[in-house]
Structures are given as C-alpha cells and as structure tokens.
Write a protein that holds these residues in place. Structure first.
Motif, short mmCIF file in Angstrom:
data_model
loop_
_atom_site.label_atom_id
_atom_site.label_comp_id
_atom_site.label_asym_id
_atom_site.label_seq_id
_atom_site.Cartn_x
_atom_site.Cartn_y
_atom_site.Cartn_z
N THR A 84 -67.04 9.02 -17.50
CA THR A 84 -67.45 8.71 -18.86
C THR A 84 -66.55 7.63 -19.44
N ARG A 85 -66.74 7.32 -20.70
CA ARG A 85 -65.90 6.32 -21.35
C ARG A 85 -64.44 6.77 -21.43
N ASP A 86 -64.21 8.10 -21.34
CA ASP A 86 -62.86 8.63 -21.40
C ASP A 86 -62.15 8.60 -20.06
N ALA A 104 -73.08 8.95 -20.34
CA ALA A 104 -72.58 8.76 -21.70
C ALA A 104 -71.91 10.05 -22.18
N ASN A 111 -63.21 4.24 -15.60
CA ASN A 111 -64.07 4.91 -16.56
C ASN A 111 -65.42 4.22 -16.59
N GLY A 139 -66.68 2.23 -18.51
CA GLY A 139 -66.71 0.85 -18.96
C GLY A 139 -65.79 -0.07 -18.19
#
Length: 212
Positions: free
Chosen positions: A163-165, A129, A180, A182
């Motif tokens: 990460t999400r980025d 995260a 990423n 997600g």
C-alpha cells in the motif's frame, strides 16, 4: 380440480424479494474469506527474508494498485517463478480469485500433486489502495491463495499487501516502508533491469523438465 383455500387459490405466488437473493449471494462470498485469526492459526510458513522477496517481486513486476503478484519459492526460499495480473473483481469473491491464481500457477510452474508433502511454497503480493489494515478483500485473497495451493500441490505461503504505507505480511506483523504502492523499482532496487512480468529464475527450465 384445484386444491387450496378459497382465499389463496386465486392469489399469485409471490416471488422472493431481491434482497433475499442478494443476501444469500453475500453469505456465499463471506464463506469464501479468511479472518486474520484464521490465517494466523493455519500454520502459514514464515518467510526467511520477506524484505528480499518483496523487493524482488516489486522490481520484476512493478505492481500498480489492484495488481496481484503470485510467486513460487523453492525449499530454500528462493524465487523460482512468478506472474502478475490484474486482481480486481466486483464483488470480491474468494472463489473467483482462487481460479485466477490457479490459472497463473498453471502457466508458470508444473504442479506438485504427485508428492505426498508439498516442498514448494506459493506467496502472494497484492498492491492495493488504502492502508495496511486487513480488509474483506484481503480475506478473499487469502482464501483463494490457500485453495489454489491445495489444488496445485503447493504449500500456502505468506500473503503480503503493498500500500502507500509500505509492505506488510499479514499475520506476521512484519513489514517495511519501502517499497510501497507509489515507489518506483529503480528508486528502491538501484539500476538492476526489470525482469519479465511472467516467469522467474527457473520457470522455463522447470517447464521443459516437466515436459520430458
């Protein structure tokens, strides 16, 4: 016969405050971490094609947050073996992470301790995260990866966060938005079927060769 002053002989010896013990433990954990500058100065070999490595590992292991993927590359930069596992420890300690990485490396590929110079390289992809900025947890993983490689006869390779980025190779400044934390592997890598979560293109062959 009792020695000591009259004022202190009968007084119980005070126990060290709990905060002292906790501070000492924290100091040990901090010693088992690497700062970004230390990592950059360690001469970590650059990945030839980081996007290809990241997408391959993402497709094979589908890492969720708090999942680590350790992989071994041959001298040509091709993936030879990999394994994924839950990487969360509380509190984060590089020594614990080193042991976890070493256990996975021993499962998937023979060691190279008989070689004078390592020829294969281990890299680590960690899905977590937050954003791509360095954290103390990253420092513990980098310490653990470097030490595990030494104990298994491998070169210490790149540490990559997912990460999400997007993905980011720490110490190199290279990264991308996909995959990423997600993203589904199918959306990024087309319709290729996912590979097993443990092993790689030649891990079984290498294990059989080592057993001879």
């Amino acid at each position: 016969m009792t020695f000591g002053s009259a004022t202190s002989a009968a007084a119980p010896v005070p126990e060290p405050p709990a905060s002292v013990e906790l501070s000492a433990d924290s100091a040990h954990r901090l010693a088992r971490t690497l700062e970004p500058a230390e990592w950059s100065a360690a001469g970590i070999p650059l990945l030839r094609n980081p996007r290809e490595v990241v997408s391959d590992l993402h497709t094979r292991h589908r890492p969720a947050p708090a999942t680590a993927v350790v992989a071994v590359l041959d001298p040509d930069g091709r993936l030879r073996a990999s394994a994924s596992f839950s990487g969360r420890t509380t509190p984060t300690d590089g020594w614990v992470l080193r042991n976890a990485l070493l256990a996975q490396l021993r499962r998937i590929i023979p060691h190279d301790l008989r070689r004078r110079t390592p020829v294969r390289t281990a890299v680590l992809l960690y899905c977590r995260a937050g954003d791509a900025r360095w954290t103390q947890e990253d420092g513990a993983w980098m310490w653990g990866l470097r030490d595990a490689c030494t104990l298994h006869g491998l070169r210490c390779g790149a540490y990559i966060t997912l990460t999400r980025d997007g993905w980011h190779v720490l110490g190199e400044g290279r990264g991308g938005r996909r995959p990423n934390a997600g993203a589904s592997p199918e959306a990024f890598a087309g319709t290729d079927p996912p590979a097993p979560r443990t092993g790689g293109a030649a891990s079984d062959v290498l294990r059989r060769a080592a057993a001879r």
